[in-house]
Motif scaffolding. Structure first.
Motif, PDB file in Angstrom:
ATOM      1  N   LEU A  19       0.828  -1.217   0.000  1.00  0.00           N
ATOM      2  CA  LEU A  19       0.000   0.000   0.000  1.00  0.00           C
ATOM      3  C   LEU A  19       0.856   1.258   0.000  1.00  0.00           C
ATOM      4  O   LEU A  19       0.623   2.179  -0.794  1.00  0.00           O
ATOM      5  CB  LEU A  19      -0.928  -0.010   1.215  1.00  0.00           C
ATOM      6  CG  LEU A  19      -2.076  -1.033   1.176  1.00  0.00           C
ATOM      7  CD1 LEU A  19      -2.845  -1.017   2.492  1.00  0.00           C
ATOM      8  CD2 LEU A  19      -3.024  -0.743   0.021  1.00  0.00           C
ATOM      9  N   VAL A  20       1.868   1.324   0.881  1.00  0.00           N
ATOM     10  CA  VAL A  20       2.660   2.561   0.970  1.00  0.00           C
ATOM     11  C   VAL A  20       3.601   2.707  -0.222  1.00  0.00           C
ATOM     12  O   VAL A  20       4.092   3.805  -0.496  1.00  0.00           O
ATOM     13  CB  VAL A  20       3.471   2.603   2.284  1.00  0.00           C
ATOM     14  CG1 VAL A  20       2.546   2.573   3.478  1.00  0.00           C
ATOM     15  CG2 VAL A  20       4.483   1.465   2.347  1.00  0.00           C
ATOM     16  N   GLY A  21       3.837   1.623  -0.954  1.00  0.00           N
ATOM     17  CA  GLY A  21       4.664   1.735  -2.138  1.00  0.00           C
ATOM     18  C   GLY A  21       3.904   2.173  -3.364  1.00  0.00           C
ATOM     19  O   GLY A  21       4.508   2.419  -4.406  1.00  0.00           O
ATOM     20  N   ASN A  22       2.580   2.321  -3.240  1.00  0.00           N
ATOM     21  CA  ASN A  22       1.803   2.685  -4.417  1.00  0.00           C
ATOM     22  C   ASN A  22       0.655   3.599  -4.053  1.00  0.00           C
ATOM     23  O   ASN A  22       0.798   4.814  -4.020  1.00  0.00           O
ATOM     24  CB  ASN A  22       1.298   1.408  -5.099  1.00  0.00           C
ATOM     25  CG  ASN A  22       0.751   1.656  -6.483  1.00  0.00           C
ATOM     26  OD1 ASN A  22      -0.429   1.942  -6.624  1.00  0.00           O
ATOM     27  ND2 ASN A  22       1.585   1.552  -7.494  1.00  0.00           N
ATOM     28  N   THR A  23      -0.501   3.044  -3.739  1.00  0.00           N
ATOM     29  CA  THR A  23      -1.704   3.860  -3.596  1.00  0.00           C
ATOM     30  C   THR A  23      -1.668   4.800  -2.401  1.00  0.00           C
ATOM     31  O   THR A  23      -2.249   5.882  -2.443  1.00  0.00           O
ATOM     32  CB  THR A  23      -2.945   2.946  -3.483  1.00  0.00           C
ATOM     33  OG1 THR A  23      -2.727   1.988  -2.430  1.00  0.00           O
ATOM     34  CG2 THR A  23      -3.181   2.192  -4.776  1.00  0.00           C
ATOM     35  N   LEU A  24      -1.014   4.400  -1.327  1.00  0.00           N
ATOM     36  CA  LEU A  24      -0.993   5.230  -0.123  1.00  0.00           C
ATOM     37  C   LEU A  24       0.358   5.914   0.096  1.00  0.00           C
ATOM     38  O   LEU A  24       0.645   6.381   1.202  1.00  0.00           O
ATOM     39  CB  LEU A  24      -1.340   4.387   1.113  1.00  0.00           C
ATOM     40  CG  LEU A  24      -2.771   3.849   1.172  1.00  0.00           C
ATOM     41  CD1 LEU A  24      -3.017   3.118   2.483  1.00  0.00           C
ATOM     42  CD2 LEU A  24      -3.790   4.959   0.984  1.00  0.00           C
ATOM     43  N   PHE A  25       1.174   6.002  -0.946  1.00  0.00           N
ATOM     44  CA  PHE A  25       2.438   6.724  -0.791  1.00  0.00           C
ATOM     45  C   PHE A  25       2.232   8.220  -0.548  1.00  0.00           C
ATOM     46  O   PHE A  25       2.926   8.797   0.307  1.00  0.00           O
ATOM     47  CB  PHE A  25       3.325   6.494  -2.016  1.00  0.00           C
ATOM     48  CG  PHE A  25       4.625   7.237  -1.965  1.00  0.00           C
ATOM     49  CD1 PHE A  25       5.598   6.903  -1.037  1.00  0.00           C
ATOM     50  CD2 PHE A  25       4.876   8.294  -2.831  1.00  0.00           C
ATOM     51  CE1 PHE A  25       6.807   7.597  -0.986  1.00  0.00           C
ATOM     52  CE2 PHE A  25       6.061   8.990  -2.785  1.00  0.00           C
ATOM     53  CZ  PHE A  25       7.035   8.637  -1.856  1.00  0.00           C
TER      54      PHE A  25
END
Length: 565
Positions: free
Chosen positions: A306-312
């Motif tokens: 998630l933090v590597g894409n949509t929630l970065f």
């Protein structure tokens, strides 16, 4: 006699007077001619100068129009060259290093396909992953890392920081040289014209204000670079340590790695890099299906995906605010107030309201997918698991459908309704947000630029149009298999594969010899993607699809000139 002499003197005087008058007239005419020639020469020079200025302005206008018509040509060319370079480098290294089993060494097209898939973080596979040796897995790890969106954004920040630093040095030298000239200039003019002193003071103050603003922007870019670098390092270090600790503490996971002859730290680092970069490759043939009963491991990978894409963007905004609260530095406070306006072109830094709405949108999408998977596959594909494992597997699938592509189940066994929802999730860009507010736009209205952009967009198709063209092309290259093997080669499987490559996800329906209508006794089931059974022509088209999907941000505005009415 005296009268005769007097008459002769008068005649001589008249003659002299006539000669002097003629000389004066000749001089006047010569002066007039020289003046007319000078004026004519001046007119010619002026016309030539005007013509040159017109030509220069016309050339400049033509150049600006060309640049305006192709506003993304420069960055697009750099990105294409970058991904081609690292893909070719990966292809060469994969060919130089030995595989585990020489009898199953991949062909050249499959090596290049794998390198492109890793560099574009697509994780589409045509060979089994356990064929690769430990050294080749390290190469794939590096390709995934340097091909990830966060790393690319870090490189862009470094380039912007270096450029602004050079501009600051150049401007500071110009200011110093101007200051020396001003000190050496006489002050008589200032005394005679007090207004010039005011003008000089105002100009100096304006230059100082501009320098301060540029310095603030430079410091903001530098601070943002270090924050992104810290996120990149911390997530990878903590993620790898957490995965290694779980595998070391879990006897089942440890036995799995031992049975596949995989090094613990190679698996941990490879999995962390692949998950955070949203590639989806795993060093096991079965991807994450071999760990479908390891719910804690899946929960460790979910936040990394998630933090590597949509929630970065929400994570980045939170880190900026935390750093600003801790240090109270002016450039960090400016980043909070103005965001991407300070760091022009860095679209990952979103406003606070947009970050909140993005997080809410991601949560809503995940909830809808988890509910549909649990509702339709509770007694189907998820059968045999505990309720807790079923929910975790459904969550893991939902998270990975938004660009990561790691899977714990065989996607071909899922209900068609779930596959259609997954296709939609794979198609959506990572920062898709339900945002019912008006965003403030500080962009200036440039008529020429708008016309150029509109002209470019009028010739560009929409993303759905390109996907349709890709699906049609694949159906043409694989038309014989579509007739002979319709259960494996069907349009839905091709659509899932193409959209997965376009979204750089990695989901695949796979291929099963048991689904053949006319069984081929030489057919063997392999742990590869569906594209592994395609022809070489189809694989080459698929390579282009992966490149196009990785660079789709440069064509997201296309198709708006088409009116469907």
């Amino acid at each position: 006699m005296a009268a005769a002499h007097e008459k002769l003197g008068v005649v001589e005087l008249l003659h002299r007077l006539r000669r002097s008058t003629a000389a004066m007239l000749h001089g006047a005419m010569s002066l007039l001619c020289s003046l007319s020639r000078a004026y004519a020469h001046h007119q010619v020079r002026e016309r030539v100068a005007r013509s040159r200025r017109a030509l220069r302005c016309g050339a400049g206008q033509a150049w600006r129009s060309a640049v305006t018509a192709l506003p993304l040509a420069g960055p697009l060319a750099v990105h294409v060259a970058y991904f081609l370079a690292i893909s070719c480098l990966g292809y060469g290294l994969l060919g130089k290093l030995k595989v585990r089993d020489p009898g199953r060494a991949p062909r050249g097209v499959d090596r290049f396909f794998t390198a492109v898939s890793a560099a574009t973080v697509s994780s589409m596979s045509t060979v089994e992953m356990e064929v690769f040796s430990n050294g080749q897995l390290v190469v794939l790890t590096v390709l995934m890392f340097i091909g990830g969106e966060v790393f690319i954004s870090l490189v862009e920040l470094a380039s912007k920081w270096s450029k602004m630093r050079r501009q600051r040095i150049y401007k500071s030298r110009r200011v110093e040289s101007h200051g020396e000239i001003a000190l050496q200039a006489p002050a008589i003019a200032d005394v005679e014209n007090p207004a010039s002193m005011i003008t000089s003071t105002t100009t100096t103050e304006d230059a100082t204000g501009t320098t301060d603003a540029n310095t603030l922007r430079h410091n903001a870019v530098r601070a943002l670079f270090y924050i992104v670098l810290a996120i990149l390092v911390v997530v990878h270090v903590l993620g790898a340590v957490a995965v290694a600790a779980y595998v070391y503490a879990s006897p089942g996971a440890r036995r799995t790695l031992r049975g596949k002859s995989l090094n613990l730290w190679t698996f941990a680092v490879f999995t962390t890099v692949s998950t955070f970069s949203n590639c989806g490759f795993m060093p096991t043939n079965e991807n994450m299906a071999v760990f479908k009963r390891d719910a804690p491991l899946q929960l460790l990978l979910v936040p990394q995906a998630l933090v590597g894409n949509t929630l970065f963007p929400p994570l980045l905004a939170a880190c900026v605010r935390a750093a600003a609260a801790a240090t109270r530095r002016e450039e960090l406070l400016e980043l909070i107030r103005k965001g991407s306006v300070v760091v022009a072109g860095y679209y990952h830094l979103l406003p606070a309201r947009r970050c909140w709405m993005l997080a809410a949108t991601v949560t809503a999408f995940l909830a809808a997918q988890v509910a549909l998977v649990c509702g339709m596959e509770w007694g189907g594909t998820l059968q045999g698991m505990s309720p807790w494992e079923k929910v975790v597997n459904a969550l893991f699938l939902a998270v990975n459908s938004r660009h990561t592509g790691e899977s714990t189940v065989d996607l071909s066994t899922l209900a068609p309704a779930i596959l259609v929802l997954f296709v939609l999730m794979m198609y959506l860009p990572p920062y898709t947000t339900w945002f019912p507010f008006e965003e403030n736009s500080n962009a200036k209205d440039n008529t020429a630029e708008n016309q150029g952009i509109r002209l470019l967009k009028s010739t560009v198709l929409s993303q759905l149009s390109y996907l349709t063209i890709f699906v049609i092309a694949i159906c043409i290259t694989e038309r014989r298999k579509l007739k002979e093997d319709p259960l494996n080669f069907n349009v839905l499987s091709i659509i899932v594969e193409v959209v997965s490559a376009y979204g750089n996800v990695g989901f695949s329906m796979g291929y099963s010899c048991s689904r053949q209508i006319n069984p081929d006794h030489l057919c063997t089931d392999r742990w590869t993607g569906f594209v592994g059974r395609w022809s070489d022509s189809g694989k080459l088209i698929f390579i282009f699809v992966m490149f196009f999907g990785r660079l789709k941000k440069f064509s997201m505005e296309g198709g708006k000139a088409w009116k469907l009415s």
